[in-house]
Design a protein around this motif. Structure first.
Motif, PDB file in Angstrom:
ATOM      1  N   VAL A  22     -17.282 -49.663 -13.716  1.00 16.48           N
ATOM      2  CA  VAL A  22     -18.014 -50.588 -12.847  1.00 16.48           C
ATOM      3  C   VAL A  22     -18.616 -51.693 -13.709  1.00 16.48           C
ATOM      4  O   VAL A  22     -19.540 -51.467 -14.491  1.00 16.48           O
ATOM      5  CB  VAL A  22     -19.091 -49.839 -12.039  1.00 16.48           C
ATOM      6  CG1 VAL A  22     -19.884 -50.818 -11.180  1.00 16.48           C
ATOM      7  CG2 VAL A  22     -18.438 -48.773 -11.166  1.00 16.48           C
ATOM      8  N   LYS A  24     -19.858 -54.700 -12.675  1.00 16.38           N
ATOM      9  CA  LYS A  24     -20.753 -55.660 -12.015  1.00 16.38           C
ATOM     10  C   LYS A  24     -21.888 -56.060 -12.958  1.00 16.38           C
ATOM     11  O   LYS A  24     -22.407 -55.214 -13.698  1.00 16.38           O
ATOM     12  CB  LYS A  24     -21.313 -55.073 -10.719  1.00 16.38           C
ATOM     13  CG  LYS A  24     -22.164 -53.837 -10.890  1.00 16.38           C
ATOM     14  CD  LYS A  24     -22.405 -53.129  -9.552  1.00 16.38           C
ATOM     15  CE  LYS A  24     -23.375 -51.974  -9.723  1.00 16.38           C
ATOM     16  NZ  LYS A  24     -23.306 -51.005  -8.619  1.00 16.38           N
ATOM     17  N   ILE A  66     -16.015 -52.477  -4.576  1.00 18.26           N
ATOM     18  CA  ILE A  66     -16.790 -51.281  -4.220  1.00 18.26           C
ATOM     19  C   ILE A  66     -18.057 -51.586  -3.425  1.00 18.26           C
ATOM     20  O   ILE A  66     -18.818 -50.673  -3.124  1.00 18.26           O
ATOM     21  CB  ILE A  66     -17.198 -50.471  -5.481  1.00 18.26           C
ATOM     22  CG1 ILE A  66     -17.973 -51.347  -6.452  1.00 18.26           C
ATOM     23  CG2 ILE A  66     -15.982 -49.846  -6.151  1.00 18.26           C
ATOM     24  CD1 ILE A  66     -18.607 -50.570  -7.602  1.00 18.26           C
ATOM     25  N   MET A 149     -13.957 -42.732  -0.452  1.00 21.36           N
ATOM     26  CA  MET A 149     -14.998 -42.949  -1.465  1.00 21.36           C
ATOM     27  C   MET A 149     -16.327 -42.474  -0.886  1.00 21.36           C
ATOM     28  O   MET A 149     -16.620 -42.713   0.282  1.00 21.36           O
ATOM     29  CB  MET A 149     -15.085 -44.447  -1.820  1.00 21.36           C
ATOM     30  CG  MET A 149     -15.987 -44.751  -2.985  1.00 21.36           C
ATOM     31  SD  MET A 149     -17.630 -45.281  -2.541  1.00 21.36           S
ATOM     32  CE  MET A 149     -17.407 -47.061  -2.584  1.00 21.36           C
ATOM     33  N   MET A 151     -20.628 -41.798  -2.008  1.00 17.28           N
ATOM     34  CA  MET A 151     -21.736 -41.904  -2.961  1.00 17.28           C
ATOM     35  C   MET A 151     -22.555 -40.623  -2.883  1.00 17.28           C
ATOM     36  O   MET A 151     -22.800 -40.114  -1.790  1.00 17.28           O
ATOM     37  CB  MET A 151     -22.650 -43.060  -2.570  1.00 17.28           C
ATOM     38  CG  MET A 151     -21.958 -44.400  -2.588  1.00 17.28           C
ATOM     39  SD  MET A 151     -22.500 -45.322  -4.022  1.00 17.28           S
ATOM     40  CE  MET A 151     -23.506 -46.542  -3.227  1.00 17.28           C
ATOM     41  N   MET A 190     -20.870 -41.275 -10.216  1.00 14.80           N
ATOM     42  CA  MET A 190     -21.309 -42.452 -10.962  1.00 14.80           C
ATOM     43  C   MET A 190     -22.002 -41.971 -12.250  1.00 14.80           C
ATOM     44  O   MET A 190     -21.936 -40.793 -12.581  1.00 14.80           O
ATOM     45  CB  MET A 190     -22.276 -43.293 -10.125  1.00 14.80           C
ATOM     46  CG  MET A 190     -21.957 -43.295  -8.634  1.00 14.80           C
ATOM     47  SD  MET A 190     -22.703 -44.644  -7.721  1.00 14.80           S
ATOM     48  CE  MET A 190     -24.428 -44.447  -8.048  1.00 14.80           C
ATOM     49  N   SER A 191     -22.640 -42.890 -12.959  1.00 13.17           N
ATOM     50  CA  SER A 191     -23.225 -42.516 -14.255  1.00 13.17           C
ATOM     51  C   SER A 191     -24.042 -41.231 -14.187  1.00 13.17           C
ATOM     52  O   SER A 191     -23.888 -40.351 -15.027  1.00 13.17           O
ATOM     53  CB  SER A 191     -24.132 -43.646 -14.760  1.00 13.17           C
ATOM     54  OG  SER A 191     -23.360 -44.764 -15.092  1.00 13.17           O
ATOM     55  N   ARG A 206     -16.580 -43.606 -10.840  1.00 10.29           N
ATOM     56  CA  ARG A 206     -16.924 -45.025 -10.955  1.00 10.29           C
ATOM     57  C   ARG A 206     -18.182 -45.143 -11.815  1.00 10.29           C
ATOM     58  O   ARG A 206     -19.273 -44.839 -11.365  1.00 10.29           O
ATOM     59  CB  ARG A 206     -17.194 -45.618  -9.564  1.00 10.29           C
ATOM     60  CG  ARG A 206     -16.098 -45.328  -8.535  1.00 10.29           C
ATOM     61  CD  ARG A 206     -16.486 -45.893  -7.176  1.00 10.29           C
ATOM     62  NE  ARG A 206     -17.822 -45.471  -6.766  1.00 10.29           N
ATOM     63  CZ  ARG A 206     -18.102 -44.332  -6.133  1.00 10.29           C
ATOM     64  NH1 ARG A 206     -17.150 -43.512  -5.783  1.00 10.29           N
ATOM     65  NH2 ARG A 206     -19.351 -44.030  -5.825  1.00 10.29           N
ATOM     66  N   ILE A 207     -17.992 -45.541 -13.068  1.00 15.18           N
ATOM     67  CA  ILE A 207     -19.116 -45.484 -14.002  1.00 15.18           C
ATOM     68  C   ILE A 207     -19.432 -46.864 -14.565  1.00 15.18           C
ATOM     69  O   ILE A 207     -18.536 -47.557 -15.059  1.00 15.18           O
ATOM     70  CB  ILE A 207     -18.819 -44.481 -15.135  1.00 15.18           C
ATOM     71  CG1 ILE A 207     -18.527 -43.094 -14.527  1.00 15.18           C
ATOM     72  CG2 ILE A 207     -19.981 -44.411 -16.109  1.00 15.18           C
ATOM     73  CD1 ILE A 207     -18.286 -42.005 -15.537  1.00 15.18           C
ATOM     74  N   GLY A 208     -20.691 -47.259 -14.454  1.00 12.38           N
ATOM     75  CA  GLY A 208     -21.141 -48.535 -14.972  1.00 12.38           C
ATOM     76  C   GLY A 208     -22.183 -48.366 -16.058  1.00 12.38           C
ATOM     77  O   GLY A 208     -21.878 -48.327 -17.260  1.00 12.38           O
ATOM     78  N   THR A 209     -23.433 -48.222 -15.631  1.00 10.34           N
ATOM     79  CA  THR A 209     -24.585 -48.181 -16.534  1.00 10.34           C
ATOM     80  C   THR A 209     -24.358 -47.376 -17.822  1.00 10.34           C
ATOM     81  O   THR A 209     -24.653 -47.860 -18.916  1.00 10.34           O
ATOM     82  CB  THR A 209     -25.799 -47.577 -15.783  1.00 10.34           C
ATOM     83  OG1 THR A 209     -25.846 -48.166 -14.487  1.00 10.34           O
ATOM     84  CG2 THR A 209     -27.086 -47.847 -16.523  1.00 10.34           C
TER      85      THR A 209
HETATM   86  C1  LIG Z   1     -22.926 -49.716  -9.079  1.00  9.89           C
HETATM   87  C2  LIG Z   1     -22.021 -48.728  -8.457  1.00  9.89           C
HETATM   88  C3  LIG Z   1     -21.475 -47.682  -9.214  1.00  9.89           C
HETATM   89  C4  LIG Z   1     -21.816 -47.438 -10.684  1.00  9.89           C
HETATM   90  O1  LIG Z   1     -23.141 -47.008 -10.799  1.00  9.89           O
HETATM   91  P1  LIG Z   1     -23.730 -46.643 -12.265  1.00  9.89           P
HETATM   92  O2  LIG Z   1     -24.937 -45.867 -11.942  1.00  9.89           O
HETATM   93  O3  LIG Z   1     -24.022 -47.951 -12.917  1.00  9.89           O
HETATM   94  O4  LIG Z   1     -22.709 -45.865 -12.973  1.00  9.89           O
HETATM   95  C5  LIG Z   1     -20.573 -46.830  -8.599  1.00  9.89           C
HETATM   96  N1  LIG Z   1     -20.239 -46.980  -7.308  1.00  9.89           N
HETATM   97  C6  LIG Z   1     -20.751 -47.960  -6.537  1.00  9.89           C
HETATM   98  C7  LIG Z   1     -20.330 -48.045  -5.115  1.00  9.89           C
HETATM   99  C8  LIG Z   1     -21.658 -48.860  -7.088  1.00  9.89           C
HETATM  100  O5  LIG Z   1     -22.175 -49.822  -6.324  1.00  9.89           O
END
Ligand SMILES: *Cc1c(COP(=O)(O)O)cnc(C)c1O
Length: 214
Positions: A22, A24, A66, A149, A151, A190-191, A206-209
């Motif tokens: 991720v 963003k 996403i 998908m 959350m 996610m993270s 889906r990993i960002g942070t």
């Molecule tokens: C931002 C986001 C993520 C990633 O989240 P992190 O906590 O940064 O890993 C995953 N899925 C969706 C839908 C998001 O909006």
């Protein structure tokens, strides 16, 4: 890139789940550091940012969308988007169908479900609308529905997170049983909760942070 975090995520997901990074709010240089390590799937939650990054970065990146997708943004993102993970209404599916037909593209999508009860942001459809949405999408020639998908709930209660991801896995398997193996992607984790998601059978995290921030 944060090498240590990346290595751990690769080790944990190996042979189990695809990694969707991720990106963003991240710069093109930050994205390139993972591209150069071999990553090709990146996700954005804003249409303008996705389009700008797709233009600036290598063309073999698969961009996933996403975030909540406004209908008037569909036309902009379709040409450069590999998958929309946040399909959350029949109306949106119909707009995707119309715009994808115009550019002769079949658009892969995941339906986003909201299974986490009251304790999280309320994006996604309730599970009881799954059949209606899937049957609708399966009849659209330019929309290819490939999975779901979900959350996790906004909590650090491991037990509660596990419940939601197990429910997601059940929903995924029941849809796969009804509609066939083309339903192949369960995107969750996610993270903060991807290891739990992997234990519950996630096929895409889906990993960002965690990959960008110490
Ligand atoms: C931002 C986001 C993520 C990633 O989240 P992190 O906590 O940064 O890993 C995953 N899925 C969706 C839908 C998001 O909006």
């Amino acid at each position: 890139m944060i090498r240590e975090h990346y290595d751990l995520v690769k080790k944990n997901t190996a042979g189990k789940a695809a990694l969707c990074i991720v990106s963003k709010h991240r710069s093109t240089d930050e994205i390139l550091s993972y591209y150069e390590a071999g990553e090709r799937i990146f996700a954005e939650n804003r249409a303008d940012e996705l389009v700008a990054k797709a233009e600036a970065l290598p063309k073999d990146i698969e961009w996933h969308f996403i975030g909540h997708l406004q209908r008037n943004k569909v036309r902009r993102i379709l040409p450069v988007t590999a998958m929309i993970q946040s399909l959350d209404s029949i109306e949106l599916a119909d707009v995707i169908e119309k715009e994808a037909a115009c550019i002769n593209k079949v658009m892969p999508v995941l339906a986003e479900f909201h299974l986490a009860g009251e304790d999280t942001n309320k994006s996604g459809l309730p599970a009881d609308q799954a059949d209606t949405l899937f049957e609708h999408c399966l009849a659209l020639p330019h929309v290819r529905i490939e999975g779901i998908m979900v959350m996790g709930p906004h909590t650090d209660n491991e037990k509660r997170i596990t419940e939601v991801f197990e429910e997601a896995r059940k929903l995924f398997l029941s849809l796969q049983e009804k509609y066939g193996k083309e339903i192949r992607i369960l995107s969750m984790g996610m993270s903060s909760d991807y290891e739990t998601a992997l234990r519950c059978g996630s096929g895409m995290v889906r990993i960002g942070t965690y990959l960008f921030q110490e």
